[in-house]
Structure formats: C-alpha cells, structure tokens
Design an enzyme around this catalytic site. Sequence first.
Site, PDB file in Angstrom:
ATOM      1  CD  GLU A  91     -20.377 -21.456  -9.478  1.00 16.33           C
ATOM      2  OE1 GLU A  91     -20.652 -20.336  -9.618  1.00 16.33           O
ATOM      3  OE2 GLU A  91     -22.152 -21.639  -8.490  1.00 16.33           O
ATOM      4  CD  GLU A 113     -25.807 -19.763  -3.073  1.00 17.91           C
ATOM      5  OE1 GLU A 113     -26.525 -19.277  -3.614  1.00 17.91           O
ATOM      6  OE2 GLU A 113     -24.757 -19.458  -3.254  1.00 17.91           O
ATOM      7  CG  ASN A 142     -25.532 -16.237  -8.751  1.00 21.65           C
ATOM      8  OD1 ASN A 142     -27.001 -15.462  -8.134  1.00 21.65           O
ATOM      9  ND2 ASN A 142     -25.363 -17.057  -8.640  1.00 21.65           N
ATOM     10  CB  SER A 199     -13.708 -17.342  -3.800  1.00 21.72           C
ATOM     11  OG  SER A 199     -14.872 -17.530  -2.934  1.00 21.72           O
ATOM     12  N   GLY A 242     -19.895 -14.440  -8.252  1.00 24.50           N
ATOM     13  CA  GLY A 242     -21.297 -14.365  -7.390  1.00 24.50           C
ATOM     14  C   GLY A 242     -20.531 -12.939  -6.659  1.00 24.50           C
ATOM     15  N   GLY A 243     -20.490 -12.838  -5.668  1.00 25.74           N
ATOM     16  CA  GLY A 243     -20.072 -11.735  -3.945  1.00 25.74           C
ATOM     17  C   GLY A 243     -19.554 -10.313  -5.060  1.00 25.74           C
ATOM     18  N   GLY A 271     -17.809 -18.135  -2.064  1.00 23.23           N
ATOM     19  CA  GLY A 271     -18.432 -17.441  -0.324  1.00 23.23           C
ATOM     20  C   GLY A 271     -17.505 -17.869   0.203  1.00 23.23           C
TER      21      GLY A 271
HETATM   22  C1  PEP Z   1     -21.701 -18.361  -7.400  1.00 26.52           C
HETATM   23  O1  PEP Z   1     -22.520 -17.958  -6.823  1.00 26.52           O
HETATM   24  O2  PEP Z   1     -22.331 -19.170  -8.380  1.00 26.52           O
HETATM   25  C2  PEP Z   1     -20.238 -18.202  -7.116  1.00 26.52           C
HETATM   26  C3  PEP Z   1     -19.424 -18.751  -7.560  1.00 26.52           C
HETATM   27  O3  PEP Z   1     -19.910 -17.298  -6.171  1.00 26.52           O
HETATM   28  P1  PEP Z   1     -18.849 -16.544  -4.553  1.00 26.52           P
HETATM   29  O4  PEP Z   1     -18.593 -16.019  -6.402  1.00 26.52           O
HETATM   30  O5  PEP Z   1     -19.368 -15.361  -4.123  1.00 26.52           O
HETATM   31  O6  PEP Z   1     -18.230 -17.589  -4.858  1.00 26.52           O
END
Ligand code: PEP
Length: 261
Positions: A168, A98, A4, A214, A235-236, A174
């Site tokens: 999640e 989000e 993502n 994360s 995500g990141g 994040g």
């Molecule tokens: C996400 O946005 O779905 C996510 C899991 O972000 P991150 O991996 O950055 O925590």
Amino acid sequence: MAGNWKMNLDHVQATHLVQKLDWTLRDGKHDFAAVEVAVLPPFTDIRSVQTLVDGDRLHLKFGAQDLSAHEAGAFTGEISGQFLARLGCTYVVVGHSERREYHHESDAVVAAKLAAAYRDGLTPIFCVGEGLAVRKEGRQVEYVLAQVEAGLADVTPAQVASIVIAYEPIWAIGTGEVATPADAQEVCGAVRTRLAELYDEPTAAGIRILYGGSVKSGNVAAIMAEADVDGALVGGASIDPVEFAAICRYQSHVGAHSSSR
Ligand code: PEP
C-alpha cells in the site's frame, strides 16, 4: 478482496453492511471459491459480524484491523489475538501505515505483532508501503523490501506460506491517487522475488500479495491483471457494499482485463 473499514460503522451499521454485501454478491452469483471476500471491521463490530456470518452461514471471512503483540495481562486498551481467534476471525491486519504513522509502530513492533498473530492462529495481512518522499526519490522497491524483511525476521517457512502481504503506497491511501498497474506490479513483483530468496520459489508463488490504495470498481480490473497482484486491500470503497461488491466481482467487468485472472 479485503475491506478495511478503518474507524467507520458501529455494530448496527456493520450488520446492515454485511447483509447488504452478502445479498449483493449472491445476487451477482459471486464465486466465493474463486475470489475470497473478507471484511475487517472495528473491534466493537466483530461479535455482530460473527453472529451474522455463523448464523446465516455467509461465505464472507472477517478479521480485525490490529492486535496486541502481547497474549494477555496489564495492557490497558489492547486486544489480544486469542480474543480475536475466539471470535472466529480469520485475518488480522498488521502494520497498516496508519498504525505505523499515528501509533509509531516500528518494524520491530510489526514483527512482534506478526508473531502474535501466528501464535493465536490468525492469518496476518501484513502491510508495507512507501511514503511520497521515498517514491519521489525512486527508492520504493528497496524501502518496501526492507520492511518485508524486517517484518518477516521471525516468521518460519511453515508460517509464511499462509501470510497475506499488502503493498500500500501511502501516497495512494485515501487520496484518490492510485498507483498505476505497472507501479503496483513493480513492487509486488519485487516482493515475490524477495520471498523466493528468503524462502523458496513454490512458497513465494503461493503467497497472496494484495495492492491497496484508492482501489475502486473502475480501476480494480486493470490492477488485478498484473502478474503479481493477487487481490486488493480496500479502504474507503469497502464501506459502500454495492461498490465493494463490484470490486469483488472484478472478473465480470466489461473490458480488456476482465478475463485475464
Ligand atoms: C487502506 O486503508 O488500507 C486503503 C487502501 O484505503 P483506501 O482504499 O481508502 O485508499
């Protein structure tokens, strides 16, 4: 493994990332049949990603981060699932925390978006997860199961077989905070049990449940070793193609968990 990108990378940067990701995975002889890899770019990148994937016959899947609950019409700024399907999207994220937080998407809106995804032939990646306050109260399982049930209210047994559910925990998105593998298993396992109650055992066993929050190359193998974690929503770390490729290749990581899945 789904990346993502959130609101990162324009269409030129998207092209570079997809090429680099594909080269890195091919270089490492990635088995796409064993571990499917999908990228979820911003809407404005999708056409560029589609052109690359189709033109160069890449094995990557792609999708969008959201869709409208509506099919078409006077909904300024919205993107219809039928447009995404025409662009070759396989997946669409529905109910990301989000979106729930910043766009006030309720369980009812999430349910309507799930219906819209199925209507247009897209596979939803349906996100659920508790915030820190709920976790501190130890109510994460009941909270997430309520989100699952509300979202799936109108999803038929035939449809649910293809759904992807992403657990999640919001406090781990994040933040660098990762749920322990046992934390991920507790909720993912409870989701699968509830799916078996709502539908049936074989259907529940076949549904892919992802963990997100994360995830990095250094922690993915341990999380993936859990019985009810079938993949990761990243995500990141997904906007670094080398890191994301390393996450996708978790089975080759040296360590105690590397051969368990
Ligand atoms: C996400 O946005 O779905 C996510 C899991 O972000 P991150 O991996 O950055 O925590």
